[in-house]
Every structure is written in C-alpha cells, then in structure tokens.
Design a protein around this motif. Structure first.
Motif, PDB file in Angstrom:
ATOM      1  N   GLU A  66      19.526 109.225  52.357  1.00  0.00           N
ATOM      2  CA  GLU A  66      18.104 109.601  52.257  1.00  0.00           C
ATOM      3  C   GLU A  66      17.210 108.550  52.900  1.00  0.00           C
ATOM      4  O   GLU A  66      16.129 108.839  53.402  1.00  0.00           O
ATOM      5  N   ALA A  67      17.642 107.296  52.828  1.00  0.00           N
ATOM      6  CA  ALA A  67      16.887 106.188  53.429  1.00  0.00           C
ATOM      7  C   ALA A  67      17.844 105.032  53.636  1.00  0.00           C
ATOM      8  O   ALA A  67      18.799 104.874  52.876  1.00  0.00           O
ATOM      9  N   VAL A  68      17.577 104.256  54.685  1.00  0.00           N
ATOM     10  CA  VAL A  68      18.372 103.047  54.917  1.00  0.00           C
ATOM     11  C   VAL A  68      17.463 101.835  54.767  1.00  0.00           C
ATOM     12  O   VAL A  68      16.417 101.737  55.427  1.00  0.00           O
ATOM     13  N   LEU A  69      17.844 100.913  53.890  1.00  0.00           N
ATOM     14  CA  LEU A  69      17.099  99.662  53.707  1.00  0.00           C
ATOM     15  C   LEU A  69      17.725  98.616  54.628  1.00  0.00           C
ATOM     16  O   LEU A  69      18.926  98.359  54.542  1.00  0.00           O
ATOM     17  N   LEU A  70      16.924  98.037  55.495  1.00  0.00           N
ATOM     18  CA  LEU A  70      17.460  97.061  56.450  1.00  0.00           C
ATOM     19  C   LEU A  70      17.151  95.647  55.997  1.00  0.00           C
ATOM     20  O   LEU A  70      16.007  95.204  56.107  1.00  0.00           O
ATOM     21  N   ALA A  71      18.162  94.951  55.487  1.00  0.00           N
ATOM     22  CA  ALA A  71      17.950  93.612  54.932  1.00  0.00           C
ATOM     23  C   ALA A  71      18.699  92.580  55.773  1.00  0.00           C
ATOM     24  O   ALA A  71      19.669  91.974  55.338  1.00  0.00           O
ATOM     25  N   LEU A  72      18.226  92.430  57.016  1.00  0.00           N
ATOM     26  CA  LEU A  72      18.804  91.435  57.927  1.00  0.00           C
ATOM     27  C   LEU A  72      17.773  90.336  58.158  1.00  0.00           C
ATOM     28  O   LEU A  72      16.573  90.569  57.995  1.00  0.00           O
ATOM     29  N   PRO A  73      18.206  89.143  58.592  1.00  0.00           N
ATOM     30  CA  PRO A  73      17.212  88.146  58.985  1.00  0.00           C
ATOM     31  C   PRO A  73      16.361  88.693  60.137  1.00  0.00           C
ATOM     32  O   PRO A  73      16.857  89.432  60.990  1.00  0.00           O
TER      33      PRO A  73
END
Ligand SMILES: NC(=O)C1=CN([C@@H]2O[C@H](COP(=O)(O)OP(=O)(O)OC[C@H]3O[C@@H](n4cnc5c(N)ncnc54)[C@H](OP(=O)(O)O)[C@@H]3O)[C@@H](O)[C@H]2O)C=CC1
Ligand SMILES: O=C(CO)COP(=O)(O)O
Length: 314
Positions: A66-73
């Motif tokens: 449903e959604a992608v959370l992007l937790a990269l530097p």
C-alpha cells in the motif's frame, strides 16, 4: 501490506512499530542475511522483529504494498531511485537531509524521480530506539495532496505513534534537515565546554536561521514551529542519543568519532551552505558547521566568527 526500504535503525524501528500492531510489513535491505536469520536488530539494542515482519533482499517484494517507507541515508536516496525499478506508487520518505547534487530534500527528490507516484514525508522528533521499544512518539506526515496525506496518516498511525498532517512538504523537509546541522553545532559547544547557556543561544539563533531559509524557499513558519522543526531541534540538540549531537560533541572535545555512523548533518551542512550562498540568505551557523566539518576553520576560529558578528536586533 506496508513496505520498508532500508533495514537500518529507523527502517527497522518503523517495521517493528507497525508489525507490532499486526500490520503485514516487508522490510528490505541490501544485506539482510543476519537480520533475517536472527530476527534481532543490533542497531536497536537487540529488539526482536514481530512475526508479521518479513525480511527480504528482493525489491520486487515492495511492488504489491500500500505504501513504501524509504528509510535510507539522504545521500543514498538519488542513487537508489536511479538504480531500482521499484514499481510502488506511494512512497514515504523517512530521511532527513538535503541532497548534495540537487540541493533538494528527500520528498522533492522522490517526486522528481517518480513523477507519477504519490510522495509524502515522515519526519519529526523520534529516536529509532524509542519507536522500537513502543514508547510514545509524535511525527509529522507531510503530503502535498491532502487526501493522500489523510489516507497515509490513518494507515501509519498507531496508538503510540501519532502522526500529525501538513501539506507543507518543503517546511517539513527543511526542519528535519536543518535541525541536524544545528545539533552538530550544539554538540560542538557542549563538547568544547562552553556551557548550557551557549547551547540555548545557538539553538535559538539556529532556529531563526531555519525559519529564514524555510520562508525564503516558500515554506510556512508554523511548520517550522511544529514537530518537524522546533520539536526535532529540541530533541536532537538536547540528547547525547543523537548521532549528530554526539558527532559535534566529539569535534568540540577533540575526541575520535566512528566514521561508519550515519551523521546526516555533515553533508546537509555543505548542501545548505551552498543553498544559502545561491539564494543570498545569511546562514551563519550552517556556514560555520560546514567550514568546521571540512576542516576549513578550527574550533576557536569558528566560535570567534559567531561571537564577533555585528550586534543587531533580534
Ligand atoms: N535513527 C534514528 O533515530 C532516526 C533516523 N532518521 C533518518 O532515517 C534515515 C536513515 O537513518 P538510520 O536508519 O538511522 O541509519 P542507519 O545507519 O542505521 O541505516 C542506514 C541503512 O541504509 C542502508 N543503506 C545505506 N546506503 C544504501 C544504499 N546506497 N542502498 C541501499 N541501502 C543503503 C544501510 O545498509 P547497510 O547496513 O548495508 O550499510 C542501512 O541499512 C536518515 O536520514 C535519518 O536521519 C529519522 C528519524 C530517526
Ligand atoms: O532524527 C533523529 C531524531 O529525531 C535522530 O537523530 P540523529 O540522526 O542525530 O541520531
């Protein structure tokens, strides 16, 4: 199903928080073998992944979410977007910083790279370890499309992870980026033994600088006064748990710092100092931090440069 890209401290903490509420979560990382096997994250002090979290090294696992959370530097985001053919249509940037190449924030970068996607930003005062432990946290969810923002707010809020909504993406991006730069300065002041009063002065003048830049770039002052700006500034400048503060502290104290630790304020200081020059905006704390981290000035010269600025109205 919710996707999380980046199995570092923040991505894993978000996956744990959502997984604990019973959401099905797919957590992607480029080297997740050990995490998949142990289901314990060392970056979070040994927190265990709930059963509803699937760890994967296949990016195609993100496509049916449903959604992608992007937790990269921050500085890894542009390269990741260029190098991946991820098809997800709703992307939530969970990083704090300004990209050195384009001088834009994470949500803006994503909107440019994926013009058809709905893009939002999740930011605000939250240590990953606190989120992973289920401690109460309030964050800002910024999305230019308020209907999409409302959907994401409902999707991603939990009883202990409270999301407040705004359509001011620029303001939320800048608050999260700039507070890290000011936190390096605050850490430096404390590390150098200059005292709590100096830290309060620096935070206040740093906040004035954040608002000045944000207004010049079209953001709203009230966004900077909210969780993503003032709230995160207070947390990050006031806690040794912050990597930006700790990095500054080591600079000020002249002690070593582990170069592998993610310290977003370093590259962001460089990027924002350039932005200030390009736009003709006075950003003395940011300019000082950029010069200090690049070794262009030493600590005593940096302090002197701030203390000898012309006296002016507040
Ligand atoms: N930690 C916190 O308390 C909070 C962090 N944030 C923000 O979250 C963002 C991420 O920080 P955080 O999770 O703490 O950082 P970490 O250093 O803990 O993790 C970063 C993750 O990104 C991965 N990564 C780095 N470069 C790439 C790349 N080029 N391609 C794919 N994966 C990559 C790393 O993989 P590998 O392990 O393989 O190197 C690692 O899993 C930052 O912008 C930070 O400001 C926001 C709020 C709280
Ligand atoms: O963004 C954070 C808290 O809101 C985490 O701060 P550090 O990256 O400095 O650890």
């Amino acid at each position: 199903m919710i996707g999380v890209v980046g199995a570092g401290a923040f991505g894993t903490a978000l996956a744990v928080a959502l997984g604990r509420e019973g959401y099905k979560v797919r957590l992607w990382g480029r080297d997740v073998g050990p995490l998949a096997a142990s289901r314990m994250s060392d970056r979070l002090g040994g927190v265990r992944l709930p059963d509803s979290v699937t760890v994967t090294a296949e990016l195609s696992a993100m496509d049916q979410t449903e959604a992608v959370l992007l937790a990269l530097p921050m500085q890894a985001v542009a390269g990741f977007l260029r190098g991946s053919d991820m098809q997800a249509q709703t992307l939530v940037a969970c990083c704090k910083g300004v990209d050195l190449q384009t001088l834009t924030g994470p949500a803006t970068l994503m909107s440019q790279a994926r013009p058809k996607a709905t893009v939002a930003l999740l930011t605000g005062p939250s240590f990953a370890a606190d989120i992973a432990r289920g401690l109460p946290t309030a964050l800002t969810l910024a999305c230019a499309d308020d209907a999409a923002g409302q959907r994401l707010q409902r999707l991603l809020s939990t009883p202990v992870l409270r999301l407040y909504r705004t359509v001011d993406v620029t303001g939320a991006e800048l608050g999260g980026a700039l507070k890290n730069v000011i936190a390096i300065a605050a850490g430096t002041v404390i590390g150098a033994g200059l005292g709590e009063s100096a830290r309060a002065a620096l935070m206040t003048r740093g906040y004035a600088e954040m608002v000045r830049l944000a207004l010049a770039l079209g953001a709203r002052a009230e966004t900077l006064a909210g969780l993503s700006g003032f709230g995160d500034l207070v947390l990050t400048c006031g806690s040794a748990q912050s990597r930006n503060f700790s990095y500054g502290h080591a600079l000020g104290a002249g002690t070593p710092f582990n170069a592998s630790v993610t310290v977003e304020g370093v590259a962001t200081a460089r990027a924002v100092a350039r932005l200030g020059i390009e736009r003709g905006i006075d950003l003395p704390v940011t300019a000082m931090v950029a010069a200090l981290v690049d070794g262009r000035i030493d600590l005593s010269a940096a302090i002197q440069s701030l203390l000898t600025r012309p006296l002016k109205a507040e």
